[in-house]
Design a protein around this motif. Structure first.
Motif, mmCIF file in Angstrom:
data_model
loop_
_atom_site.group_PDB
_atom_site.id
_atom_site.type_symbol
_atom_site.label_atom_id
_atom_site.label_comp_id
_atom_site.label_asym_id
_atom_site.label_seq_id
_atom_site.Cartn_x
_atom_site.Cartn_y
_atom_site.Cartn_z
ATOM 1 N N LEU A 183 123.460 14.342 -31.569
ATOM 2 C CA LEU A 183 122.648 13.475 -32.808
ATOM 3 C C LEU A 183 122.682 12.532 -33.829
ATOM 4 O O LEU A 183 122.080 12.420 -34.565
ATOM 5 C CB LEU A 183 124.503 13.995 -33.993
ATOM 6 N N LEU A 184 123.278 11.217 -33.323
ATOM 7 C CA LEU A 184 122.611 10.611 -33.094
ATOM 8 C C LEU A 184 121.224 9.931 -33.049
ATOM 9 O O LEU A 184 120.320 8.871 -33.528
ATOM 10 C CB LEU A 184 123.487 9.133 -33.076
ATOM 11 N N MET A 185 120.298 10.736 -32.093
ATOM 12 C CA MET A 185 118.678 10.466 -31.711
ATOM 13 C C MET A 185 118.732 10.936 -32.356
ATOM 14 O O MET A 185 117.068 10.649 -32.797
ATOM 15 C CB MET A 185 118.815 10.742 -30.110
ATOM 16 N N ARG A 186 118.694 12.526 -32.543
ATOM 17 C CA ARG A 186 117.743 12.847 -34.033
ATOM 18 C C ARG A 186 117.351 12.493 -35.051
ATOM 19 O O ARG A 186 116.706 11.913 -36.427
ATOM 20 C CB ARG A 186 118.215 14.547 -34.261
ATOM 21 N N VAL A 187 118.704 11.821 -35.901
ATOM 22 C CA VAL A 187 118.282 10.778 -37.113
ATOM 23 C C VAL A 187 118.379 9.694 -37.079
ATOM 24 O O VAL A 187 116.951 9.180 -37.677
ATOM 25 C CB VAL A 187 120.270 10.917 -38.038
ATOM 26 N N THR A 188 117.939 9.073 -35.464
ATOM 27 C CA THR A 188 117.288 7.651 -35.225
ATOM 28 C C THR A 188 115.906 7.680 -35.277
ATOM 29 O O THR A 188 115.314 7.368 -35.799
ATOM 30 C CB THR A 188 118.272 7.176 -34.307
ATOM 31 N N GLU A 189 115.488 8.531 -34.250
ATOM 32 C CA GLU A 189 114.184 9.192 -34.618
ATOM 33 C C GLU A 189 113.273 9.270 -35.376
ATOM 34 O O GLU A 189 111.944 9.216 -35.864
ATOM 35 C CB GLU A 189 113.636 10.506 -33.530
ATOM 36 N N ARG A 190 114.051 10.303 -36.997
ATOM 37 C CA ARG A 190 113.545 10.432 -38.323
ATOM 38 C C ARG A 190 113.610 9.194 -38.888
ATOM 39 O O ARG A 190 112.982 9.219 -39.604
ATOM 40 C CB ARG A 190 114.278 11.748 -38.630
ATOM 41 N N HIS A 191 114.429 8.723 -38.865
ATOM 42 C CA HIS A 191 114.707 7.375 -39.713
ATOM 43 C C HIS A 191 115.350 5.803 -38.868
ATOM 44 O O HIS A 191 115.968 4.802 -38.547
ATOM 45 C CB HIS A 191 115.499 7.339 -40.865
ATOM 46 N N PRO A 192 114.003 5.578 -38.329
ATOM 47 C CA PRO A 192 114.159 4.684 -37.732
ATOM 48 C C PRO A 192 114.679 2.922 -37.928
ATOM 49 O O PRO A 192 115.213 1.937 -37.443
ATOM 50 C CB PRO A 192 112.888 4.137 -36.077
ATOM 51 N N ARG A 193 114.187 2.962 -38.837
ATOM 52 C CA ARG A 193 114.188 1.671 -39.561
ATOM 53 C C ARG A 193 115.992 1.304 -40.474
ATOM 54 O O ARG A 193 115.821 -0.017 -40.964
ATOM 55 C CB ARG A 193 113.497 1.449 -40.947
ATOM 56 N N LEU A 194 116.118 2.949 -40.547
ATOM 57 C CA LEU A 194 117.686 3.038 -41.635
ATOM 58 C C LEU A 194 118.912 2.503 -40.759
ATOM 59 O O LEU A 194 119.513 1.923 -41.700
ATOM 60 C CB LEU A 194 117.775 3.881 -42.467
ATOM 61 N N ILE A 195 118.747 2.398 -39.630
ATOM 62 C CA ILE A 195 119.767 2.894 -38.576
ATOM 63 C C ILE A 195 119.783 1.529 -37.090
ATOM 64 O O ILE A 195 118.827 1.522 -36.549
ATOM 65 C CB ILE A 195 119.941 4.024 -37.894
ATOM 66 N N ASN A 196 120.479 0.054 -37.852
ATOM 67 C CA ASN A 196 120.161 -0.817 -37.039
ATOM 68 C C ASN A 196 121.482 -2.067 -36.479
ATOM 69 O O ASN A 196 121.409 -1.935 -35.551
ATOM 70 C CB ASN A 196 119.218 -1.710 -37.841
ATOM 71 N N ASN A 197 122.562 -0.738 -37.379
ATOM 72 C CA ASN A 197 123.965 -0.828 -36.446
ATOM 73 C C ASN A 197 124.728 -0.182 -36.710
ATOM 74 O O ASN A 197 125.023 0.859 -38.202
ATOM 75 C CB ASN A 197 124.068 -2.234 -37.591
ATOM 76 N N ILE A 198 124.893 -0.315 -35.802
ATOM 77 C CA ILE A 198 126.807 0.994 -35.664
ATOM 78 C C ILE A 198 128.094 1.090 -35.145
ATOM 79 O O ILE A 198 127.305 0.491 -33.865
ATOM 80 C CB ILE A 198 126.073 2.660 -35.316
ATOM 81 N N ARG A 199 128.380 1.315 -36.325
ATOM 82 C CA ARG A 199 130.266 0.978 -35.139
ATOM 83 C C ARG A 199 130.869 2.694 -35.483
ATOM 84 O O ARG A 199 130.897 2.885 -36.107
ATOM 85 C CB ARG A 199 130.419 0.035 -36.767
#
Length: 65
Positions: free
Chosen positions: A40-56
């Motif tokens: 799931l994280l990979m799918r979302v990150t691939e679609r929005h690479p600039r929005l996800i930069n720090n995950i807790r």
């Protein structure tokens, strides 16, 4: 917003909060395994690479007896 549409299209997403504090978004997921979480994280990150930069991450395990 495209990011919210992407998250809403994922059945594992329980809720999404746009925050005013340190984090811009808080997303709660319910997944069956760590592998499902990573997929799931990979799918979302691939679609929005600039929005996800720090995950807790916080893991909560539920046992079914």
């Amino acid at each position: 917003m495209a990011f919210f549409q992407t998250l809403h299209s994922e059945p594992e997403v329980v809720y999404i909060i746009k925050t005013l504090g340190e984090w811009e978004y808080e997303v709660e997921l319910e997944v069956q395994s760590i592998e499902a979480y990573r997929a799931l994280l990979m799918r979302v990150t691939e679609r929005h690479p600039r929005l996800i930069n720090n995950i807790r991450r916080y893991y909560y395990l539920k046992s079914i007896f």
